[in-house]
Scaffold this active site. Structure first.
Site, PDB file in Angstrom:
ATOM      1  CE1 TYR A 155      34.782 -17.666 -21.535  1.00  0.00           C
ATOM      2  CE2 TYR A 155      34.915 -18.297 -23.841  1.00  0.00           C
ATOM      3  CZ  TYR A 155      34.515 -18.569 -22.547  1.00  0.00           C
ATOM      4  OH  TYR A 155      33.853 -19.738 -22.270  1.00  0.00           O
ATOM      5  CE1 TYR A 194      28.004 -21.911 -30.439  1.00  0.00           C
ATOM      6  CE2 TYR A 194      30.107 -22.987 -30.153  1.00  0.00           C
ATOM      7  CZ  TYR A 194      29.370 -21.838 -30.297  1.00  0.00           C
ATOM      8  OH  TYR A 194      29.991 -20.619 -30.296  1.00  0.00           O
TER       9      TYR A 194
END
Length: 159
Positions: A26, A132
């Site tokens: 990824y 986040y």
């Protein structure tokens, strides 16, 4: 969907390696993975563990992991947790596994009176940055990560 977090066991070593490879793919860094199952066995489950791992499960099926270790902040005067890797399989993102893994680490910090939970994120990884940010994680402005490894590390050690 029910999400739970459990501490990894030696039986999870192949699973952890799979997550590491999936994360590296990824992040477009699969070519940098040198880690082996023997490394994971030694460093997470050996006589002197240097890192720790939690596994997220959705309806009993492993869907992600958090690999972490203790750090120390001289400014805070306390140990903390550094999250090395957080990964949730793409088709299970959004079910709460990532948040559950981070929540468990935050709980560890609070329970042990640790000073902080810290990690890095690639600057192009907008979905993760937004996730986040939604949790209230702060960006460390003005800091650049530096790293020595391989030949440069050996050269400094020998100088």
């Amino acid at each position: 969907m029910s999400v739970s977090v459990r501490v990894a066991s030696p039986a999870d070593i192949p699973l952890i390696m799979g997550f590491i490879r999936d994360l590296a793919e990824y992040e477009r860094l699969l070519h940098e993975v040198e880690c082996t199952e023997a490394d994971i066995r030694r460093d997470l489950f050996g006589e002197n563990p240097r890192a720790f791992c939690d596994i997220a499960e959705a309806d009993g099926v492993p869907v992600g992991f958090a690999l972490w270790f203790y750090s120390y902040s001289t400014f805070r005067g306390r140990a903390g947790i550094y999250l090395e890797d957080l990964f949730v399989v793409p088709d299970k993102r959004g079910v709460g596994a990532g948040k559950a893994l981070l929540r468990r680490l935050a709980q560890r910090c609070v329970e042990a009176d640790l000073g902080r939970l810290e990690w890095s994120v690639l600057d192009w990884n907008t979905p993760s940055i937004e996730f986040y940010d939604s949790l209230g994680a702060m960006r460390k402005e003005g800091w650049t990560v530096r790293r020595l490894y391989g030949e440069a590390l050996e050269n400094l050690a020998e100088s």
